[in-house]
Enzyme design. Structure first.
Site, mmCIF file in Angstrom:
data_model
loop_
_atom_site.group_PDB
_atom_site.id
_atom_site.type_symbol
_atom_site.label_atom_id
_atom_site.label_comp_id
_atom_site.label_asym_id
_atom_site.label_seq_id
_atom_site.Cartn_x
_atom_site.Cartn_y
_atom_site.Cartn_z
ATOM 1 N N GLU A 115 0.835 -1.194 0.000
ATOM 2 C CA GLU A 115 0.000 0.000 0.000
ATOM 3 C C GLU A 115 0.874 1.249 0.000
ATOM 4 O O GLU A 115 1.953 1.277 0.601
ATOM 5 C CB GLU A 115 -0.937 -0.013 1.206
ATOM 6 C CG GLU A 115 -2.011 -1.056 1.035
ATOM 7 C CD GLU A 115 -3.018 -1.112 2.158
ATOM 8 O OE1 GLU A 115 -2.694 -0.696 3.285
ATOM 9 O OE2 GLU A 115 -4.140 -1.588 1.911
ATOM 10 N N CYS A 139 6.024 -6.520 7.477
ATOM 11 C CA CYS A 139 7.100 -5.974 8.317
ATOM 12 C C CYS A 139 7.481 -6.985 9.391
ATOM 13 O O CYS A 139 6.608 -7.550 10.045
ATOM 14 C CB CYS A 139 6.631 -4.678 8.967
ATOM 15 S SG CYS A 139 7.925 -3.921 9.987
ATOM 16 N N CYS A 186 5.404 -4.353 15.701
ATOM 17 C CA CYS A 186 4.884 -3.417 16.715
ATOM 18 C C CYS A 186 3.439 -3.809 17.006
ATOM 19 O O CYS A 186 2.658 -4.044 16.073
ATOM 20 C CB CYS A 186 4.955 -1.983 16.214
ATOM 21 S SG CYS A 186 6.639 -1.476 15.818
ATOM 22 N N CYS A 203 0.252 -2.034 15.337
ATOM 23 C CA CYS A 203 0.337 -1.724 13.907
ATOM 24 C C CYS A 203 -0.271 -2.823 13.041
ATOM 25 O O CYS A 203 0.045 -4.003 13.210
ATOM 26 C CB CYS A 203 1.807 -1.524 13.539
ATOM 27 S SG CYS A 203 2.060 -1.323 11.767
ATOM 28 N N SER A 234 11.829 6.980 8.110
ATOM 29 C CA SER A 234 11.475 6.705 9.507
ATOM 30 C C SER A 234 12.004 5.337 9.930
ATOM 31 O O SER A 234 12.205 4.443 9.108
ATOM 32 C CB SER A 234 9.963 6.787 9.693
ATOM 33 O OG SER A 234 9.389 5.523 9.607
ATOM 34 N N SER A 288 10.556 6.478 15.435
ATOM 35 C CA SER A 288 9.275 6.124 16.057
ATOM 36 C C SER A 288 9.547 5.755 17.507
ATOM 37 O O SER A 288 10.034 4.662 17.794
ATOM 38 C CB SER A 288 8.652 4.932 15.326
ATOM 39 O OG SER A 288 8.432 5.276 13.982
ATOM 40 N N HIS A 297 7.390 6.313 20.719
ATOM 41 C CA HIS A 297 6.164 5.704 21.261
ATOM 42 C C HIS A 297 6.208 5.299 22.738
ATOM 43 O O HIS A 297 5.174 4.967 23.327
ATOM 44 C CB HIS A 297 5.696 4.501 20.433
ATOM 45 C CG HIS A 297 5.641 4.756 18.952
ATOM 46 N ND1 HIS A 297 5.414 6.005 18.415
ATOM 47 C CD2 HIS A 297 5.804 3.919 17.889
ATOM 48 C CE1 HIS A 297 5.435 5.927 17.099
ATOM 49 N NE2 HIS A 297 5.681 4.687 16.750
ATOM 50 N N ASN A 356 -4.645 5.773 15.477
ATOM 51 C CA ASN A 356 -5.754 5.433 14.589
ATOM 52 C C ASN A 356 -6.125 3.976 14.836
ATOM 53 O O ASN A 356 -5.295 3.098 14.604
ATOM 54 C CB ASN A 356 -5.338 5.641 13.126
ATOM 55 C CG ASN A 356 -5.009 7.097 12.876
ATOM 56 O OD1 ASN A 356 -5.849 7.965 13.010
ATOM 57 N ND2 ASN A 356 -3.747 7.374 12.554
ATOM 58 N N CYS A 401 -1.328 6.521 9.786
ATOM 59 C CA CYS A 401 -0.152 5.879 10.346
ATOM 60 C C CYS A 401 -0.514 4.575 11.075
ATOM 61 O O CYS A 401 -1.415 4.562 11.901
ATOM 62 C CB CYS A 401 0.482 6.860 11.317
ATOM 63 S SG CYS A 401 2.091 6.359 11.804
HETATM 64 S S1 SF4 Z 1 5.018 0.476 13.027
HETATM 65 FE FE1 SF4 Z 1 6.505 0.371 11.340
HETATM 66 S S2 SF4 Z 1 8.166 -0.899 12.175
HETATM 67 FE FE2 SF4 Z 1 6.400 -1.240 13.511
HETATM 68 S S3 SF4 Z 1 5.395 -3.075 12.654
HETATM 69 FE FE3 SF4 Z 1 4.410 -1.251 11.730
HETATM 70 S S4 SF4 Z 1 5.504 -0.971 9.804
HETATM 71 FE FE4 SF4 Z 1 6.793 -2.278 11.081
#
Ligand code: SF4
Length: 357
Positions: free
Chosen positions: A95, A119, A123, A126, A206, A229, A231, A305, A348
């Site tokens: 995407e 990925c 995380c 995510c 990033s 990132s 967090h 989000n 995001c």
């Molecule tokens: S936030 Fe970024 S690094 Fe973390 S799982 Fe999602 S895509 Fe991967």
């Protein structure tokens, strides 16, 4: 010729293209012509290269290819943010998000590109992390996201304009620093004034905190913006949110960031996704001030989000303002990221190409 044996021209720089064309007995200047057609003119066939001799166009059509990813689907948000589902040569899908710089959506766009299919970082908040990891993308597939999206956008907006995309952020699917060599190659291509021609200062990279990649990027001394990132500001919480923190805890990550700033002289951005009841207490704000205040850095606050199937909640506007106030009073440079594309899951942390797999 069998499609698998064709030479891929997308991703070649001028020197590589010149070498290839010389091998076909062509004069050097053809490389600049063909380079311009690939990166500036949004063509979909060699036969559209009108200043190239017909026999060369036929030869290229037979023996070479330009694999610009196909847009399979798109969604348009209320604010005109667009999310494209793009298909690579091997049918893998990623995407890409296009964010207009004005809300009418007919001006200039920032593109958020993916660097991996899925990925491996995982995380916990995510959608991409939850969808697993398939493979790294090649530099030409990153550049191809720009070309494929630009072509589709120009078609939709009925505009012939190769400057529709003016900014690039590497914040889509994947951890760019785990694929840093291909990312660096793609930056070179994006930056080339004879092609896509987007300046380094308009590019942001990033990372969730992949320290080796940060050090590698520092040594390149590019003018791009590095976004971390963050967090969470203590290892216990960050270990839970971003598993990579167990490999590179905050002390090591902050050392790498300090090295990056010292080596490049560039200001770094810390991204902070605000999760209701998780990372927005006064103690979190105080820990962030302690970590970041000594550095040449900005903080970008992003309200979470929500993602179907994941437990995290978006904070209320008053919680967001309170957290923001603590940080500003503590002396940090803070911006609150404007909400874009959340209604089409393009914001995001929401990218997953999930329904289309
Ligand atoms: S936030 Fe970024 S690094 Fe973390 S799982 Fe999602 S895509 Fe991967």
């Amino acid at each position: 010729m069998n499609k698998e044996n064709k030479t891929e021209l997308l991703g070649m720089n001028i020197a590589e293209l010149e070498k290839y064309l010389l091998s076909l007995g062509q004069p050097r200047f053809r490389s600049k012509q063909i380079y311009g057609w690939i990166y500036r003119k949004d063509i979909s066939s060699f036969y559209e290269m009108s200043d190239i001799p017909r026999d060369l166009r036929e030869n290229l059509d037979e023996n070479a290819e330009i694999s610009i990813p196909r847009v399979l689907k798109q969604r348009v948000a209320n604010d005109n943010t667009r999310k494209f589902l793009l298909e690579m040569k091997d049918k893998k899908k990623v995407e890409t998000v296009l964010i207009p710089q004005n809300r009418e959506g007919n001006d200039r766009y920032t593109i958020c590109i993916s660097t991996q299919v899925g990925c491996p970082i995982g995380c916990v908040f995510c959608a991409t992390g939850a969808s697993g990891f398939q493979r790294n993308l090649k530099s030409y597939e990153m550049v191809g996201q720009i070309l494929g999206s630009r072509r589709e956008l120009a078609k939709r907006l009925k505009l012939q304009d190769n400057q529709l995309i003016t900014n690039v952020v590497y914040m889509g699917m994947g951890e760019p620093m785990l694929n840093i060599e291909e990312v660096l190659k793609s930056i070179n291509m994006i930056n080339d004034h004879r092609g896509i021609n987007i300046g380094q200062r308009h590019i942001t990279l990033s990372t969730a905190g992949e320290v080796k990649g940060i050090q590698r990027l520092a040594r390149e001394k590019l003018q791009v913006t590095l976004a971390i990132s963050l967090h969470a500001c203590n290892n216990q919480l960050r270990n839970q949110l971003i598993p990579l923190n167990r490999k590179y805890p905050l002390e090591i990550l902050m050392q790498a960031v300090a090295y990056y700033i010292e080596y490049t002289g560039r200001r770094v951005t810390f991204e902070y996704i605000m999760l209701d009841g998780v990372n927005m207490g006064l103690n979190d704000a105080q820990a962030m001030i302690k970590l970041i205040k000594p550095l040449l850095a900005n903080v970008n606050l992003i309200p979470y989000n929500e993602v179907n199937g994941l437990d995290f909640k978006r904070p209320t506007p008053s919680q967001i303002m309170r957290f923001n106030k603590w940080l500003v009073e503590g002396g940090l440079n803070v911006t609150l990221r404007e909400e874009r594309g959340a209604d089409i899951e393009a914001a995001c942390g929401q990218l997953a190409a999930k329904r289309e797999r």
